[in-house]
Design a protein around this motif. Structure first.
Motif, PDB file in Angstrom:
ATOM      1  N   ARG A 157      57.055  74.471  74.206  1.00 32.93           N
ATOM      2  CA  ARG A 157      58.087  74.412  75.254  1.00 32.93           C
ATOM      3  C   ARG A 157      59.265  75.321  74.920  1.00 32.93           C
ATOM      4  O   ARG A 157      59.826  75.988  75.814  1.00 32.93           O
ATOM      5  CB  ARG A 157      58.561  72.967  75.430  1.00 32.93           C
ATOM      6  CG  ARG A 157      57.562  72.058  76.137  1.00 32.93           C
ATOM      7  CD  ARG A 157      58.230  70.770  76.583  1.00 32.93           C
ATOM      8  NE  ARG A 157      58.697  69.985  75.452  1.00 32.93           N
ATOM      9  CZ  ARG A 157      57.982  69.040  74.840  1.00 32.93           C
ATOM     10  NH1 ARG A 157      56.757  68.780  75.271  1.00 32.93           N
ATOM     11  NH2 ARG A 157      58.471  68.367  73.826  1.00 32.93           N
ATOM     12  N   ALA A 158      59.654  75.367  73.635  1.00 36.54           N
ATOM     13  CA  ALA A 158      60.754  76.260  73.236  1.00 36.54           C
ATOM     14  C   ALA A 158      60.376  77.720  73.455  1.00 36.54           C
ATOM     15  O   ALA A 158      61.191  78.517  73.944  1.00 36.54           O
ATOM     16  CB  ALA A 158      61.121  76.006  71.774  1.00 36.54           C
ATOM     17  N   GLU A 159      59.139  78.073  73.123  1.00 38.47           N
ATOM     18  CA  GLU A 159      58.698  79.450  73.345  1.00 38.47           C
ATOM     19  C   GLU A 159      58.651  79.777  74.827  1.00 38.47           C
ATOM     20  O   GLU A 159      59.007  80.888  75.240  1.00 38.47           O
ATOM     21  CB  GLU A 159      57.322  79.648  72.710  1.00 38.47           C
ATOM     22  CG  GLU A 159      56.762  81.041  72.872  1.00 38.47           C
ATOM     23  CD  GLU A 159      57.639  82.107  72.222  1.00 38.47           C
ATOM     24  OE1 GLU A 159      57.644  83.251  72.734  1.00 38.47           O
ATOM     25  OE2 GLU A 159      58.313  81.793  71.221  1.00 38.47           O
ATOM     26  N   GLN A 160      58.218  78.813  75.633  1.00 37.81           N
ATOM     27  CA  GLN A 160      58.202  79.039  77.074  1.00 37.81           C
ATOM     28  C   GLN A 160      59.622  79.221  77.617  1.00 37.81           C
ATOM     29  O   GLN A 160      59.860  80.083  78.477  1.00 37.81           O
ATOM     30  CB  GLN A 160      57.521  77.864  77.766  1.00 37.81           C
ATOM     31  CG  GLN A 160      57.310  78.050  79.266  1.00 37.81           C
ATOM     32  CD  GLN A 160      56.578  76.878  79.881  1.00 37.81           C
ATOM     33  OE1 GLN A 160      56.426  75.834  79.268  1.00 37.81           O
ATOM     34  NE2 GLN A 160      56.125  77.057  81.111  1.00 37.81           N
ATOM     35  N   ALA A 163      60.745  82.632  76.738  1.00 33.97           N
ATOM     36  CA  ALA A 163      60.107  83.636  77.600  1.00 33.97           C
ATOM     37  C   ALA A 163      60.791  83.690  78.965  1.00 33.97           C
ATOM     38  O   ALA A 163      61.030  84.780  79.509  1.00 33.97           O
ATOM     39  CB  ALA A 163      58.618  83.313  77.758  1.00 33.97           C
ATOM     40  N   HIS A 164      61.110  82.529  79.517  1.00 27.44           N
ATOM     41  CA  HIS A 164      61.819  82.509  80.798  1.00 27.44           C
ATOM     42  C   HIS A 164      63.191  83.167  80.685  1.00 27.44           C
ATOM     43  O   HIS A 164      63.620  83.895  81.587  1.00 27.44           O
ATOM     44  CB  HIS A 164      61.969  81.071  81.293  1.00 27.44           C
ATOM     45  CG  HIS A 164      60.678  80.458  81.761  1.00 27.44           C
ATOM     46  ND1 HIS A 164      59.710  81.171  82.431  1.00 27.44           N
ATOM     47  CD2 HIS A 164      60.198  79.184  81.651  1.00 27.44           C
ATOM     48  CE1 HIS A 164      58.694  80.383  82.721  1.00 27.44           C
ATOM     49  NE2 HIS A 164      58.960  79.167  82.248  1.00 27.44           N
ATOM     50  N   GLU A 226      60.574  91.307  78.684  1.00 33.81           N
ATOM     51  CA  GLU A 226      60.032  90.309  79.598  1.00 33.81           C
ATOM     52  C   GLU A 226      58.728  89.718  79.091  1.00 33.81           C
ATOM     53  O   GLU A 226      58.469  88.528  79.250  1.00 33.81           O
ATOM     54  CB  GLU A 226      59.818  90.939  80.976  1.00 33.81           C
ATOM     55  CG  GLU A 226      59.400  89.941  82.044  1.00 33.81           C
ATOM     56  CD  GLU A 226      59.397  90.558  83.420  1.00 33.81           C
ATOM     57  OE1 GLU A 226      59.124  89.836  84.386  1.00 33.81           O
ATOM     58  OE2 GLU A 226      59.679  91.768  83.532  1.00 33.81           O
ATOM     59  N   GLN A 227      57.907  90.548  78.451  1.00 30.83           N
ATOM     60  CA  GLN A 227      56.609  90.074  78.009  1.00 30.83           C
ATOM     61  C   GLN A 227      56.642  89.508  76.601  1.00 30.83           C
ATOM     62  O   GLN A 227      55.685  88.873  76.170  1.00 30.83           O
ATOM     63  CB  GLN A 227      55.590  91.219  78.067  1.00 30.83           C
ATOM     64  CG  GLN A 227      55.379  91.755  79.483  1.00 30.83           C
ATOM     65  CD  GLN A 227      54.509  92.984  79.484  1.00 30.83           C
ATOM     66  OE1 GLN A 227      53.906  93.320  78.479  1.00 30.83           O
ATOM     67  NE2 GLN A 227      54.443  93.650  80.619  1.00 30.83           N
ATOM     68  N   GLY A 228      57.724  89.742  75.865  1.00 31.35           N
ATOM     69  CA  GLY A 228      57.815  89.211  74.517  1.00 31.35           C
ATOM     70  C   GLY A 228      56.938  89.938  73.528  1.00 31.35           C
ATOM     71  O   GLY A 228      56.565  89.386  72.498  1.00 31.35           O
TER      72      GLY A 228
END
Length: 358
Positions: A157-160, A163-164, A226-228
């Motif tokens: 969830r933190a990575e998501q 990313a957002h 944006e894509q990380g």
């Protein structure tokens, strides 16, 4: 986890100590009691060391000890081990029956009540303890697995969320920066078409081309953001083009290499390019009339990049700067295990140096 712990020192130690306790009987009466205990304890410790890969050596030693001497605490240790390691009910029932028969073997000088009491003392009660230990181990393992799963889900969830946030920043930068740079390119194109002399047209064309290249790099950087993904932009192979761009706007830049040029990792090449790019950008802002020297030194295990400009001639106006570029470069170089320095040179110029493992 419990089965793994059975392989440690405490199970052999428990078997050894338990074998010392029962009294001697039958044919072994000619052997001193302490000798019997030490021998039986050593054999039991070796057999216990094989648990849980092999159960039968320990059970065989326990059976022999119960027959030759008397059922005792070594049988209790084996009962606890069986309850902890066995998972199938039929195995537990089979062991309980066999161990109970051993526990009620007739013993010289012992009455019937004490003989019958051996089964619950050396078999029943230890098996209850073993079952409790096994159940507790399963509960702890389940809780640990659940905690690991929650940690993994939280990290996902933190990575998501990151990313957002990267995507939002990329969109904002595109809306603000890319839009204005596009307007500059369009105006430069219009100026190039309507220019009244060749010099003005050439300058307008240079502005237009530089703006287009800036847009291309900006979109690449925003795509990475944006894509990380990792930066896959320009490397050492593009240094000549970068220096040519600076020379085309009137900045005197000289480059030379020392040592034997060789291939370097992509991340090292990208960082080296960024070091030179940021240093030349600062020269454009603060020392346009200076002479700049770009030196690449290929050392045995490192690549050293040095960008040094002389003191500027005259009083050309300087452009404002935030100082964040050098700070970002320092962090980028140190992240890769390198060293970065930047500061005034003794002759009044400015020196930027980076050493990267390569």
């Amino acid at each position: 986890m419990t089965r793994e712990r059975l392989r440690t020192w405490w199970l052999p130690a428990a078997a050894f100590c338990a074998a010392l306790l029962p009294p001697a009987h039958f044919a072994l009466e000619v052997v001193p009691v302490y000798v019997q205990g030490v021998v039986a304890g050593l054999v039991a410790a070796v057999a216990a060391r094989m648990v849980p890969r092999r159960h039968w050596p320990l059970f065989a030693v326990v059976a022999a000890d119960a027959v030759l001497r008397s059922p005792g605490f070594l049988l209790a240790v084996a009962s606890c081990v069986a309850a902890v390691t066995y998972r199938r009910p039929r195995h537990l029932v089979g062991y309980a029956v066999a161990a109970s028969l051993l526990a009620v073997l007739p013993q010289p000088g012992a009455d019937l009540a004490s003989v019958l009491g051996g089964a619950p003392l050396f078999v029943g009660f230890p098996m209850i303890i073993g079952l409790w230990v096994a159940a507790r181990a399963q509960v702890v393992a389940g809780l640990r697995e659940r905690a690991d799963r929650l940690v993994s889900e939280q990290a996902a969830r933190a990575e998501q969320a990151r990313a957002h946030e990267r995507a939002r920043i990329a969109r904002d930068m595109h809306d603000v920066v890319a839009h204005r740079v596009s307007l500059m390119v369009l105006r430069a194109g219009a100026l190039e078409i309507n220019a009244g002399d060749e010099k003005t047209a050439a300058e307008a064309e240079l502005i237009r081309v530089t703006g287009k290249e800036a847009l291309t790099q900006l979109r690449a950087v925003l795509g990475v953001l944006e894509q990380g993904e990792r930066d896959t932009c320009l490397t050492l192979a593009d240094l000549d083009w970068l220096i040519e761009q600076s020379s085309s706007v009137g900045v005197a830049v000289e480059r030379w290499d020392e040592g034997t040029p060789r291939e370097v990792p992509a991340t090292v090449g990208q960082t080296a390019y960024r070091v030179v790019q940021e240093a030349l950008t600062n020269v454009h802002k603060h020392a346009r009339t200076a002479t700049t020297h770009v030196v690449l030194r290929y050392l045995p295990s490192t690549l050293r990049i040095t960008v040094e400009n002389t003191a500027p001639r005259g009083s050309a106006p300087a452009m404002p700067g935030s100082g964040l570029g050098l700070t970002g470069l320092r962090e980028r170089v140190e992240t890769q295990g390198g060293r970065f320095t930047a500061g005034p040179a003794p002759d009044g110029g400015f020196l930027v140096s980076a050493e990267l493992p390569a």
